[in-house]
Design a protein around this motif. Sequence first.
Motif, mmCIF file in Angstrom:
data_model
loop_
_atom_site.group_PDB
_atom_site.id
_atom_site.type_symbol
_atom_site.label_atom_id
_atom_site.label_comp_id
_atom_site.label_asym_id
_atom_site.label_seq_id
_atom_site.Cartn_x
_atom_site.Cartn_y
_atom_site.Cartn_z
ATOM 1 N N LEU A 17 0.844 -1.200 0.000
ATOM 2 C CA LEU A 17 0.000 0.000 0.000
ATOM 3 C C LEU A 17 0.875 1.243 0.000
ATOM 4 C CD1 LEU A 17 -2.614 -1.228 2.605
ATOM 5 C CD2 LEU A 17 -3.002 -0.893 0.169
ATOM 6 N N ASP A 20 -2.723 5.997 -2.012
ATOM 7 C CA ASP A 20 -4.029 5.509 -2.482
ATOM 8 C C ASP A 20 -3.926 4.428 -3.559
ATOM 9 O OD1 ASP A 20 -3.111 7.187 -4.492
ATOM 10 O OD2 ASP A 20 -5.098 7.954 -4.970
ATOM 11 N N ALA A 22 -2.554 0.361 -4.424
ATOM 12 C CA ALA A 22 -2.104 -0.933 -3.916
ATOM 13 C C ALA A 22 -1.474 -1.716 -5.057
ATOM 14 C CB ALA A 22 -3.282 -1.710 -3.335
ATOM 15 N N PRO A 104 -7.781 1.169 -4.322
ATOM 16 C CA PRO A 104 -8.763 0.476 -3.484
ATOM 17 C C PRO A 104 -10.030 1.299 -3.265
ATOM 18 C CG PRO A 104 -6.588 0.385 -2.471
ATOM 19 C CD PRO A 104 -6.520 1.361 -3.610
ATOM 20 N N PRO A 109 -8.390 -0.811 3.297
ATOM 21 C CA PRO A 109 -7.966 -1.968 2.504
ATOM 22 C C PRO A 109 -7.217 -3.021 3.321
ATOM 23 C CG PRO A 109 -7.027 0.072 1.618
ATOM 24 C CD PRO A 109 -7.844 0.432 2.793
ATOM 25 N N LYS A 110 -6.602 -2.632 4.423
ATOM 26 C CA LYS A 110 -5.830 -3.575 5.241
ATOM 27 C C LYS A 110 -6.728 -4.494 6.072
ATOM 28 C CE LYS A 110 -3.585 -0.028 6.881
ATOM 29 N NZ LYS A 110 -2.713 0.877 7.599
#
Length: 125
Positions: A17, A20, A22, A104, A109-110
């Motif tokens: 990441l 913004d 990934a 994402p 997202p994590k």
Amino acid sequence: MIPEDLYYSEEHEWVRLDEDIATIGITDFAQDQLGDIVYVELPAVGDVVQAGSVIGELESTKSVSDIFSPLSGEVVARNEALDGGPEVINSDPYGEGWLIRVRPSDEDPKASLLEAEAYKALIPD
């Protein structure tokens, strides 16, 4: 070899990441299990991918394996170099062997990804 600064999926993809965006690839464990990769099918730039869905294929001398998206979002880049040299995934899975870059759409997202220690626990020594 499991870099500590990446996140992982249970399907053996890794995620880096950067603000913004990934970057997504397959882990060293995954490429080792597949054997010599000879062909890669990836989504196109602009495609929207969903976490857990099949987004492409890796063909090796042993088998064909699906690539699963570890997160949801829009594909903003694909590693065009793999079209002519998919074997770089075997030699450099965490570097030049990256697959796609996604913007994402998930709030965090994590949240659905594993940290390195949790991923290590999934794979045999």
